[in-house]
Design a protein around this motif. Structure first.
Motif, PDB file in Angstrom:
ATOM      1  N   CYS A 295       0.848  -1.190   0.000  1.00 62.95           N
ATOM      2  CA  CYS A 295       0.000   0.000   0.000  1.00 62.95           C
ATOM      3  C   CYS A 295       0.882   1.238   0.000  1.00 62.95           C
ATOM      4  O   CYS A 295       1.942   1.246   0.608  1.00 62.95           O
TER       5      CYS A 295
ATOM      6  N   ILE B 212      -4.840   7.474  -1.453  1.00 58.43           N
ATOM      7  CA  ILE B 212      -4.302   6.138  -1.707  1.00 58.43           C
ATOM      8  C   ILE B 212      -3.818   6.033  -3.154  1.00 58.43           C
ATOM      9  O   ILE B 212      -4.584   6.266  -4.094  1.00 58.43           O
TER      10      ILE B 212
ATOM     11  N   HIS C  92      -3.069   0.207  -3.773  1.00 52.94           N
ATOM     12  CA  HIS C  92      -3.971  -0.415  -2.826  1.00 52.94           C
ATOM     13  C   HIS C  92      -3.810  -1.928  -2.864  1.00 52.94           C
ATOM     14  O   HIS C  92      -4.150  -2.575  -3.856  1.00 52.94           O
TER      15      HIS C  92
ATOM     16  N   LYS D  55      -5.093  -0.203  -8.134  1.00 55.49           N
ATOM     17  CA  LYS D  55      -5.398  -1.617  -7.902  1.00 55.49           C
ATOM     18  C   LYS D  55      -5.004  -2.444  -9.120  1.00 55.49           C
ATOM     19  O   LYS D  55      -5.160  -1.992 -10.255  1.00 55.49           O
TER      20      LYS D  55
END
Lengths: 206, 201
Positions: B8, B15, B18, B197
């Motif tokens: 992370c 963010i 992730h 992601k």
């Protein structure tokens, strides 16, 4: 009599060299600290004070007040060396910081990516690049110093200026001694100016 | 060669990456694709150790990083750019570092440029010098950030050829790019990154 005044060139040069060297060492340290966000408030106050008060005041403070504070006697040369170094360090610090700001952030990253130590990064990668852009400004500061060292004549040092005054007093004429003094200073600053131009001309663009 | 677990990365509570899980074997050429802002560069930087992060990254051997903008040292000539880190960081002798650099420069057809400064080189030449600079550190993993962004199509083919050669020599390579066509030709596996992601592997 002109020879006597011209001999002051060496005296003036000594003050200039010592002050420029001392100013560079202190100035580089301050710039480095400020660039790395260390003691920024203190350094800013220092720079502001040094640039905001007359050099003559600083010089006389060092010569007349510092000895009683420290309990030692200091020579005119040491007083001049301290006052001129400390004063020029404020200007040099800002010049060098501008140079550091000019170095691409990518240069730090590339050094880090290659595992180059912090010491070697600053010494061989960052400072040399900063120096290239600020060389003319640094030489400018040296030119200023040549002229400002004339203040040491107020403490009795026999530099170019003091010698010209002594000759004037003895011969009841100002023109020739002061012109000789002006020519002596101009010789020094002219040489520095030429150095700056030479450097600028031969500098490879980054 | 590389194991990434639970990676992370945050910048000011935003963010960027992730929960990344990734396993990369030796001699793989992994294409990392995604739009700008998807976290490709950040992932590469984390793998190289240029960013602090949460989670686990294990890598065998050294990694070499080739920046999108190359970041060659502009005040050094090509040869000094290449030998500086091996001498200072790996404590190689100057003779050995020069021998390695010369072999790589000859191989990439750049030996006649070894005394040039970076600004005398074309974009493609700069990139090859950047690759050589990374290879001179004897890495087992090579990370390339947008290697085709500054190149015209002719030169892209050269990069593809070079990547294939390096793969066959046993290097593990990760390439971040948004150029689908390029990655399809060069990668053994393509990974999609979107909003920090991994979508599929």
């Amino acid at each position: 009599m002109e020879i006597y005044i011209l001999q002051g060139i060496w005296v003036t040069l000594q003050y200039t060299l010592v002050a420029f060297l001392g100013g560079s060492i202190i100035g580089t340290t301050l710039a480095f600290l400020k660039y790395n966000h260390k003691a920024v408030w203190l350094i800013n106050a220092y720079i502001s004070f040094m640039r905001g008060t007359p050099l003559l005041v600083q010089l006389t403070l060092v010569y007349f007040v510092l000895p009683s504070l420290l309990g030692v006697s200091i020579s005119v040369f040491v007083a001049g060396a301290i006052a001129f170094s400390v004063n020029s360090s404020a200007y040099i610090a800002e010049i060098i910081r501008a140079g550091l700001n000019n170095v691409d952030r990518g240069q730090f990253e590339a050094s880090q990516a290659l595992g180059i130590s912090k010491f070697h990064m600053w010494k061989d990668i960052i400072f040399p690049q900063a120096l290239r852009t600020i060389m003319p400004a640094l030489i400018n500061e040296a030119i200023t110093l040549v002229k400002e060292t004339a203040l040491i004549s107020t403490l009795g040092e026999q530099d170019i200026m003091r010698r010209a005054q002594l000759v004037s007093a003895e011969q009841y004429t100002y023109l020739q001694p002061l012109l000789t003094a002006a020519a002596s200073y101009y010789l020094l600053t002219f040489l520095l100016e030429q150095m700056s131009k030479f450097y600028d001309y031969h500098r490879k663009p980054l | 060669m590389i194991t990434i677990e639970n990676l992370c990365k945050k910048f000011d509570n935003q963010i960027i990456l992730h929960n990344i899980h990734l396993e990369i074997k030796q001699s793989e050429v992994v294409g990392l694709i995604g739009s700008s802002g998807s976290g490709k560069t950040t992932l590469l930087r984390c793998i190289h150790g240029l960013e602090t992060n949460e989670g686990l990254i294990q890598r065998r051997g050294r990694t070499g990083f080739i920046f999108q903008q190359f970041h060659l040292f502009p005040h050094m000539n090509v040869l000094d750019n290449i030998i500086y880190a091996p001498i200072k960081t790996l404590k190689q002798s100057k003779a050995k570092a020069i021998a390695t650099a010369q072999a790589l420069l000859v191989r990439m057809g750049l030996w006649e440029k070894h005394l040039c400064t970076p600004q005398q080189l074309s974009g493609g030449q700069k990139q090859r010098v950047a690759i050589i600079r990374a290879l001179a550190m004897d890495p087992s993993i090579l990370l390339l950030d947008e290697p085709t962004s500054a190149l015209d199509p002719m030169l892209v083919q050269e990069v593809i050829t070079l990547v294939h050669e390096l793969k066959n020599e046993g290097l593990t390579i990760i390439i971040a790019s948004h150029d689908h066509v390029f990655l399809k030709q060069v990668a053994t596996r393509i990974i999609f990154l979107e909003n920090g992601k991994l979508l599929s592997t």
